[in-house]
Write an enzyme that holds these catalytic residues in place. Structure first.
Site, mmCIF file in Angstrom:
data_model
loop_
_atom_site.group_PDB
_atom_site.id
_atom_site.type_symbol
_atom_site.label_atom_id
_atom_site.label_comp_id
_atom_site.label_asym_id
_atom_site.label_seq_id
_atom_site.Cartn_x
_atom_site.Cartn_y
_atom_site.Cartn_z
ATOM 1 C CE LYS A 1 -3.864 -4.291 1.438
ATOM 2 N NZ LYS A 1 -4.440 -3.418 2.469
ATOM 3 C CB CYS B 1 -2.111 -2.827 5.833
ATOM 4 S SG CYS B 1 -3.673 -2.002 5.410
ATOM 5 C CG ASP C 1 -1.888 -1.165 1.244
ATOM 6 O OD1 ASP C 1 -1.908 -1.944 0.273
ATOM 7 O OD2 ASP C 1 -2.602 -1.309 2.253
#
Length: 203
Positions: free
Chosen positions: A83, A115, A22
């Site tokens: 996601k 995450c 990410d």
């Protein structure tokens, strides 16, 4: 009475995958030491390309949070997944891990308390070894970053650095990839504030 097997965290080129979590444009202004953790993650990405390590890149809701930043380098060799959940361990990613016969995962990205922590939890639950690269993970808060790192160590993850991963994967100056990877080793990783916070969370 038999002793429980102890994992030493040995990294093997044949059974290691890299996860890049990410690292997207919208996070740029808010993540502490963002340029520094990007540089350390870029080193890991370059090593993965040199050593042909399977690589997974995720993007959290890219429609709203933007694409993976360019400073990470070329990720065309990686499998990329979108996601919305806080874990990288999507069903498709689990399949990739099985297909690649992965035993150990090198984990970089953001955010450490969200995450990264959730991905570590899921990977450990599936009996993978997790190597969290401390100088390649960060959060909006240095407190959250450091205590999440401490929590992951308590859970059984290995807390490491980008330099350590480089040297442990190569293992020998005679490794066929050593000369190509040497340029990564000779450039020191940037300071990402880990020592400044060391007293705040027992690592």
């Amino acid at each position: 009475m038999a002793m429980a097997a102890r994992s030493l965290g040995r990294l093997s080129q044949k059974s290691t995958s890299l996860f890049l979590c990410d690292m997207q444009e919208k996070f740029r202004p808010s993540i502490v030491y963002f340029p520094q953790i990007l540089e350390c993650s870029r080193r890991m990405n370059e090593l993965a390309k040199i050593m042909k390590l399977p690589t997974i890149v995720t993007e959290q809701y890219p429609k709203g949070l933007g694409p993976t930043v360019g400073e990470l380098g070329d990720v065309s060799h990686a499998k990329k997944f979108e996601k919305t959940c806080f874990s990288m361990v999507l069903p498709q990613v689990e399949e990739e891990l099985k297909n690649n016969k992965t035993k150990s995962v090198i984990l970089c990205g953001i955010e450490t308390q969200a995450c990264i922590l959730r991905t570590t939890t899921d990977l450990l639950d599936l009996n993978y070894e997790v190597h969290v690269v401390a100088d390649a993970v960060s959060s909006r808060s240095q407190v959250d970053r450091m205590y999440a790192i401490a929590t992951m160590r308590q859970m059984g993850a290995f807390i490491t650095t980008s330099e350590t991963v480089l040297l442990q994967l190569l293992g020998d100056a005679k490794h066929p990839n050593f000369r190509e990877a040497q340029k990564l080793i000779t450039t020191s990783a940037p300071d990402s504030g880990l020592l400044d916070s060391f007293g705040g969370a027992k690592l």
